[in-house]
Scaffold this motif. Structure first.
Motif, short mmCIF file in Angstrom:
data_model
loop_
_atom_site.label_atom_id
_atom_site.label_comp_id
_atom_site.label_asym_id
_atom_site.label_seq_id
_atom_site.Cartn_x
_atom_site.Cartn_y
_atom_site.Cartn_z
N TRP A 208 0.85 -1.19 0.00
CA TRP A 208 0.00 0.00 0.00
C TRP A 208 0.88 1.24 0.00
CZ3 TRP A 208 -5.25 0.08 -0.54
CH2 TRP A 208 -5.93 -1.14 -0.36
N ARG B 181 -0.80 8.65 -1.08
CA ARG B 181 -0.75 9.60 -2.18
C ARG B 181 -1.57 10.85 -1.84
NH1 ARG B 181 2.87 7.02 -3.30
NH2 ARG B 181 3.38 5.88 -5.23
N TYR C 127 -5.13 9.58 -0.33
CA TYR C 127 -5.68 8.23 -0.42
C TYR C 127 -4.61 7.17 -0.25
CZ TYR C 127 -4.12 8.91 -5.30
OH TYR C 127 -3.38 9.19 -6.43
N TRP C 128 -5.07 6.02 0.23
CA TRP C 128 -4.27 4.81 0.21
C TRP C 128 -4.49 4.14 -1.15
CZ3 TRP C 128 -0.98 3.74 4.10
CH2 TRP C 128 -1.24 4.25 5.38
N VAL C 129 -3.43 3.58 -1.74
CA VAL C 129 -3.57 2.92 -3.04
C VAL C 129 -2.73 1.65 -3.08
CG1 VAL C 129 -1.72 4.38 -4.01
CG2 VAL C 129 -3.32 3.20 -5.54
N THR C 130 -3.31 0.62 -3.68
CA THR C 130 -2.58 -0.62 -3.93
C THR C 130 -2.73 -0.98 -5.40
OG1 THR C 130 -2.23 -2.90 -3.17
CG2 THR C 130 -4.52 -2.18 -3.41
N SER C 131 -1.73 -1.64 -5.96
CA SER C 131 -1.74 -2.01 -7.38
C SER C 131 -1.83 -3.51 -7.53
CB SER C 131 -0.47 -1.50 -8.07
OG SER C 131 -0.39 -0.10 -8.01
N ARG D 16 -8.55 2.39 -11.10
CA ARG D 16 -7.90 2.92 -12.31
C ARG D 16 -7.28 1.74 -13.08
NH1 ARG D 16 -7.13 8.57 -12.05
NH2 ARG D 16 -7.37 9.46 -9.97
N ASP E 126 -5.26 -0.05 -10.21
CA ASP E 126 -4.97 0.60 -8.94
C ASP E 126 -6.28 0.80 -8.19
OD1 ASP E 126 -2.35 0.72 -9.66
OD2 ASP E 126 -2.24 2.90 -9.87
N GLU F 166 -7.94 2.84 -5.13
CA GLU F 166 -7.69 4.01 -4.31
C GLU F 166 -8.80 4.19 -3.27
OE1 GLU F 166 -5.65 6.46 -8.04
OE2 GLU F 166 -7.45 7.25 -7.07
N VAL G 255 -10.12 6.91 -0.73
CA VAL G 255 -9.92 8.36 -0.72
C VAL G 255 -10.68 9.06 0.41
CG1 VAL G 255 -10.06 10.45 -2.14
CG2 VAL G 255 -9.76 8.21 -3.25
#
Length: 387
Positions: free
Chosen positions: A116, A119, A156-160, A215, A255, A257, A259
């Motif tokens: 994680w 961003r 936001y937290w984001v994971t791919s 995304r 991705d 997110e 938010v």
């Protein structure tokens, strides 16, 4: 009922109701492999130190070591740099593509969740990013975002999730651009179910200030489609957000997110994030209706709303699943301006159209002018089958 709004000078929202690596392991699978083989001789402390060093240098071998260690070791001491735990029921789903769904796996500081990232657009509007061991939907902790006083809060937290199935790629080298996103044949057959849980406190409007975005990206890392998960329901103190997503063609990664935005105060906690591939839904036909009528003049806002309600009823009797009315329907054929016909939501127009929508179990889209104190919005109502 959902509304999307535009003021006389800017876009707004009424805020009513709602609407990595291609690794074969999930966090759950990591944790299931916690029983060491007695025939294997290894020094877990030494391996853990190698893991930390590799992760910090972001080497390719580091990720391999993380997998090997998690598959044999499960929970690691504080010295190792990885903190683990037993698997929760939700994380135990073998098809979950999110590798650290409960934010339980961290580096040794226990502040940095694996897989994680944090961003924000600018530091001056960034929220506080924390892992909170006092609040959790399941497991030991959740990921927390807290506003710091700016009305423009955004972070936001984001994971791919990478390495999506090759079947998302058609037999062509053409890569679509943004205007082609909604073109026929753009979406692949692959379907995914997204689900996560969030808990909010001190936030005036969840619709406005909490959002979830997916995304989709191609092999070059270019975004080819962005979409929001907007459906959620309250379960105790937590909201469950869920959506079925259709992967676009050419998508090789996505991705996710989580938010917090546009609120000077408040906190949101996130937990138990999952993305699972599911079977495509069966095709079904729907009947769509539209209306191109003007009430006979002179008219009034009240006459207008009942005039269009009759057209909706006629479409309902014909079996329509959804009907779309025009813009500003309570102003048509009257001598009033938009401010004079503006009304609240919920209000008289949403009530009249909602009754018909419920009677014929159909969706109704209608444009009205909405007033909130001194501000007037050009609002599109979306009324569901329950009115």
């Amino acid at each position: 009922m959902t509304s999307q709004s535009k003021t006389e000078s800017e876009v707004g929202s009424t805020g009513l109701t709602k609407y990595s690596s291609a690794l074969p392991f999930t966090e759950a699978e990591h944790n299931h492999r916690t029983i060491p083989d007695p025939k294997l001789e290894f020094d877990p402390t030494r391996i853990a130190r190698l893991v930390v060093a590799s992760v910090r240098t972001r080497s390719v071998s580091g990720f391999v070591l993380v997998l090997v260690f998690c598959s044999f070791g499960g929970s690691v001491s504080r010295r190792s740099g990885l903190q683990g735990r037993r698997t929760t029921e939700r994380e135990a789903r073998p098809d979950n593509l999110v590798r650290n769904p409960g934010f339980e796996l961290t580096l040794e500081d226990e502040k940095t969740p694996l897989d994680w990232r944090q961003r924000t657009e600018r530091e001056e509007i960034a929220p506080n990013f924390e892992l909170d061991s006092t609040v959790a939907h399941s497991g030991r902790r959740s990921a927390k975002l807290s506003a710091k006083g700016s009305p423009g809060t955004f972070g936001y937290w984001v994971t791919s999730i990478t390495g999506l199935p090759d079947s998302n790629t058609p037999l062509t080298n053409h890569i679509p651009t943004e205007p082609m996103v909604r073109a026929k044949g753009f979406l692949a057959e692959k379907r995914y179910r997204f689900r996560c849980y969030f808990r909010a406190r001190g936030i005036k409007s969840i619709d406005k200030s909490i959002s979830i975005k997916a995304r989709w990206k191609n092999a070059r890392g270019q975004e080819i489609l962005g979409e929001y998960i907007t459906s959620y329901k309250l379960q105790g103190e937590w909201h469950e957000a869920e959506g079925i997503l259709a992967a676009p063609l050419f998508a090789k990664s996505v991705d996710l997110e989580l938010v917090l935005q546009w609120t000077p105060t408040g906190t949101v906690w996130w937990d138990d994030v999952s993305l699972e591939q599911i079977s495509p839904p069966q095709e079904r036909k729907i009947k769509v209706a539209t209306v191109s009528y003007e009430p006979p003049p002179p008219s009034t806002p009240d006459k207008d709303r009942y005039f269009f309600a009759e057209k909706v009823e006629a479409a309902g009797k014909a079996g329509a699943d959804i009907i779309c009315l025009g813009e500003g329907i309570t102003k048509v054929s009257t001598d009033k301006n938009f401010a004079e016909v503006a009304e609240s939501v919920p209000g008289p127009t949403s009530q009249v159209l909602g009754d018909v929508a419920k009677k014929y179990h159909m969706y109704v889209i209608a444009g009205i002018y909405e007033r909130k104190e001194a501000v007037v919005y050009n609002t599109a109502l979306l009324i569901d089958r329950e009115g």
